[in-house]
Design a protein around this motif. Structure first.
Motif, PDB file in Angstrom:
ATOM      1  N   GLN A   1      -6.691   5.389   6.637  1.00 37.58           N
ATOM      2  CA  GLN A   1      -6.938   6.509   5.725  1.00 37.58           C
ATOM      3  C   GLN A   1      -6.299   7.738   6.332  1.00 37.58           C
ATOM      4  OE1 GLN A   1     -11.015   7.044   4.647  1.00 37.58           O
ATOM      5  NE2 GLN A   1     -10.462   8.249   2.858  1.00 37.58           N
ATOM      6  N   SER A   2      -5.347   8.288   5.633  1.00 35.81           N
ATOM      7  CA  SER A   2      -4.634   9.441   6.181  1.00 35.81           C
ATOM      8  C   SER A   2      -4.699  10.615   5.214  1.00 35.81           C
ATOM      9  CB  SER A   2      -3.186   9.033   6.476  1.00 35.81           C
ATOM     10  OG  SER A   2      -2.485  10.093   7.052  1.00 35.81           O
ATOM     11  N   CYS A   3      -3.840  10.595   4.184  1.00 42.85           N
ATOM     12  CA  CYS A   3      -3.800  11.753   3.270  1.00 42.85           C
ATOM     13  C   CYS A   3      -4.975  11.771   2.294  1.00 42.85           C
ATOM     14  CB  CYS A   3      -2.491  11.764   2.496  1.00 42.85           C
ATOM     15  SG  CYS A   3      -2.355  10.420   1.295  1.00 42.85           S
ATOM     16  N   SER A   4      -5.479  10.594   1.944  1.00 41.71           N
ATOM     17  CA  SER A   4      -6.577  10.436   0.964  1.00 41.71           C
ATOM     18  C   SER A   4      -6.223  10.972  -0.413  1.00 41.71           C
ATOM     19  CB  SER A   4      -7.871  11.111   1.452  1.00 41.71           C
ATOM     20  OG  SER A   4      -8.268  10.527   2.660  1.00 41.71           O
ATOM     21  N   GLU A   5      -4.934  11.089  -0.688  1.00 43.86           N
ATOM     22  CA  GLU A   5      -4.563  11.541  -2.036  1.00 43.86           C
ATOM     23  C   GLU A   5      -3.371  10.765  -2.602  1.00 43.86           C
ATOM     24  OE1 GLU A   5      -2.102  15.571  -0.765  1.00 43.86           O
ATOM     25  OE2 GLU A   5      -4.234  15.743  -1.280  1.00 43.86           O
ATOM     26  N   GLY A   6      -3.179   9.557  -2.122  1.00 40.76           N
ATOM     27  CA  GLY A   6      -2.155   8.701  -2.720  1.00 40.76           C
ATOM     28  C   GLY A   6      -0.730   9.045  -2.346  1.00 40.76           C
ATOM     29  N   ALA A   7      -0.561   9.838  -1.287  1.00 46.10           N
ATOM     30  CA  ALA A   7       0.793  10.305  -0.979  1.00 46.10           C
ATOM     31  C   ALA A   7       1.475   9.579   0.177  1.00 46.10           C
ATOM     32  CB  ALA A   7       0.759  11.804  -0.665  1.00 46.10           C
ATOM     33  N   CYS A   8       0.723   8.885   1.053  1.00 46.40           N
ATOM     34  CA  CYS A   8       1.358   8.350   2.272  1.00 46.40           C
ATOM     35  C   CYS A   8       1.483   6.834   2.309  1.00 46.40           C
ATOM     36  CB  CYS A   8       0.598   8.828   3.508  1.00 46.40           C
ATOM     37  SG  CYS A   8      -0.998   8.012   3.750  1.00 46.40           S
ATOM     38  N   GLY A   9       0.642   6.129   1.581  1.00 49.25           N
ATOM     39  CA  GLY A   9       0.719   4.666   1.540  1.00 49.25           C
ATOM     40  C   GLY A   9       0.075   3.961   2.720  1.00 49.25           C
ATOM     41  N   CYS A  10      -0.516   4.707   3.658  1.00 50.81           N
ATOM     42  CA  CYS A  10      -1.111   4.060   4.844  1.00 50.81           C
ATOM     43  C   CYS A  10      -2.277   3.142   4.484  1.00 50.81           C
ATOM     44  CB  CYS A  10      -1.616   5.125   5.817  1.00 50.81           C
ATOM     45  SG  CYS A  10      -0.288   6.045   6.594  1.00 50.81           S
ATOM     46  N   CYS A  11      -2.895   3.392   3.340  1.00 50.63           N
ATOM     47  CA  CYS A  11      -4.096   2.643   2.946  1.00 50.63           C
ATOM     48  C   CYS A  11      -3.778   1.503   1.973  1.00 50.63           C
ATOM     49  CB  CYS A  11      -5.074   3.608   2.277  1.00 50.63           C
ATOM     50  SG  CYS A  11      -4.373   4.300   0.751  1.00 50.63           S
ATOM     51  N   THR A  12      -2.498   1.156   1.848  1.00 47.54           N
ATOM     52  CA  THR A  12      -2.089   0.172   0.835  1.00 47.54           C
ATOM     53  C   THR A  12      -2.707  -1.206   1.086  1.00 47.54           C
ATOM     54  OG1 THR A  12       0.003   1.322   0.550  1.00 47.54           O
ATOM     55  CG2 THR A  12      -0.092  -0.957  -0.239  1.00 47.54           C
ATOM     56  N   VAL A  13      -3.260  -1.764   0.024  1.00 51.43           N
ATOM     57  CA  VAL A  13      -3.738  -3.151   0.027  1.00 51.43           C
ATOM     58  C   VAL A  13      -3.175  -3.807  -1.234  1.00 51.43           C
ATOM     59  CG1 VAL A  13      -5.866  -2.595   1.289  1.00 51.43           C
ATOM     60  CG2 VAL A  13      -5.898  -2.618  -1.224  1.00 51.43           C
ATOM     61  N   ILE A  14      -3.318  -5.115  -1.319  1.00 50.42           N
ATOM     62  CA  ILE A  14      -2.877  -5.805  -2.535  1.00 50.42           C
ATOM     63  C   ILE A  14      -4.112  -6.114  -3.370  1.00 50.42           C
ATOM     64  CG2 ILE A  14      -1.707  -7.832  -3.462  1.00 50.42           C
ATOM     65  CD1 ILE A  14      -0.018  -7.936  -0.953  1.00 50.42           C
ATOM     66  N   LEU A  15      -4.101  -5.614  -4.580  1.00 54.85           N
ATOM     67  CA  LEU A  15      -5.242  -5.801  -5.471  1.00 54.85           C
ATOM     68  C   LEU A  15      -4.737  -6.503  -6.730  1.00 54.85           C
ATOM     69  CD1 LEU A  15      -8.144  -3.446  -6.090  1.00 54.85           C
ATOM     70  CD2 LEU A  15      -6.845  -4.186  -8.077  1.00 54.85           C
ATOM     71  N   ASN A  16      -5.268  -7.693  -6.957  1.00 59.95           N
ATOM     72  CA  ASN A  16      -4.827  -8.511  -8.095  1.00 59.95           C
ATOM     73  C   ASN A  16      -3.293  -8.616  -8.144  1.00 59.95           C
ATOM     74  OD1 ASN A  16      -7.505  -8.846  -8.795  1.00 59.95           O
ATOM     75  ND2 ASN A  16      -7.506  -7.144 -10.241  1.00 59.95           N
ATOM     76  N   GLY A  17      -2.693  -8.750  -6.976  1.00 58.90           N
ATOM     77  CA  GLY A  17      -1.252  -8.989  -6.906  1.00 58.90           C
ATOM     78  C   GLY A  17      -0.385  -7.757  -6.768  1.00 58.90           C
ATOM     79  N   ASP A  18      -0.972  -6.575  -6.961  1.00 60.30           N
ATOM     80  CA  ASP A  18      -0.170  -5.350  -6.883  1.00 60.30           C
ATOM     81  C   ASP A  18      -0.542  -4.530  -5.649  1.00 60.30           C
ATOM     82  OD1 ASP A  18       1.231  -5.738  -9.305  1.00 60.30           O
ATOM     83  OD2 ASP A  18      -0.526  -5.049 -10.431  1.00 60.30           O
ATOM     84  N   ALA A  19       0.469  -3.884  -5.071  1.00 62.35           N
ATOM     85  CA  ALA A  19       0.208  -2.980  -3.951  1.00 62.35           C
ATOM     86  C   ALA A  19      -0.410  -1.698  -4.513  1.00 62.35           C
ATOM     87  CB  ALA A  19       1.513  -2.660  -3.220  1.00 62.35           C
TER      88      ALA A  19
END
Ligand code: FES
Ligand code: FES
Length: 168
Positions: free
Chosen positions: A47-65
């Motif tokens: 968890q870094s920016c917490s506003e969808g800007a950095c991608g550090c928190c990316t997971v795959i959900l139902n096939g999508d990043a």
């Protein structure tokens, strides 16, 4: 008042949470990255920016990043989620080829962005095993590295895709 419960599968394991503000419950405003890190101790998603800007928190959900800081846990009800911890083969302990390619190409420095980048690539390669450089670029457009590892990331991807093609 009805107790709302939600269920999700994370890395092949099923979890159920009760939603509410009492101790142990998932508050309606809790984000998915908070649930993963604090409740399930899956701290690979950062968890870094917490506003969808950095991608550090990316997971795959139902096939999508997806950036997990931008999703409420209650909205992930019924979802199938894969985090970086779920990439390793549980039976053999063997790393995912993307993880191995990153190690081989030394495609990280501090490593903070790495899980997010790997998950974004995993989602891409699941759908498109032989992407073009532009498609890789687009898939990683939401992931930022504060160190200078991006060139090495592309080396890792090139090696990975090249290795896959040789085996075809
Ligand atoms: S912490 Fe989620 S995008 Fe930056
Ligand atoms: S390796 Fe440090 S932020 Fe990317």
């Amino acid at each position: 008042m009805d107790v709302q419960s939600i269920a999700m599968t994370v890395n092949g394991r099923e979890y159920e949470f009760s939603v509410g503000t009492r101790f142990g419950q998932v508050p309606p405003e809790e984000t998915l990255v908070e649930t993963l890190r604090r409740r399930l101790e899956l701290t690979g998603a950062k968890q870094s920016c917490s506003e969808g800007a950095c991608g550090c928190c990316t997971v795959i959900l139902n096939g999508d990043a997806v950036p997990s800081c931008m999703m409420l846990t209650v909205d992930a009800d019924g979802a199938d989620i894969l985090t970086i911890e779920g990439l390793e083969d549980p039976a053999t302990g063997q790393l995912d080829p993307i993880q191995q390619a990153f190690i081989d190409a030394a495609a990280f420095q501090c490593g903070y962005c790495t899980p997010g980048i790997i998950m974004a690539l995993k989602a891409l390669l699941n759908k498109n095993p032989a992407p073009t450089e532009k498609e890789v670029d687009e898939a990683l457009s939401g992931n930022y590295c504060r160190c200078v590892s991006h060139y090495h990331v592309f080396d890792a991807v090139r090696d990975l895709i090249g290795a896959g093609k040789e085996g075809e």
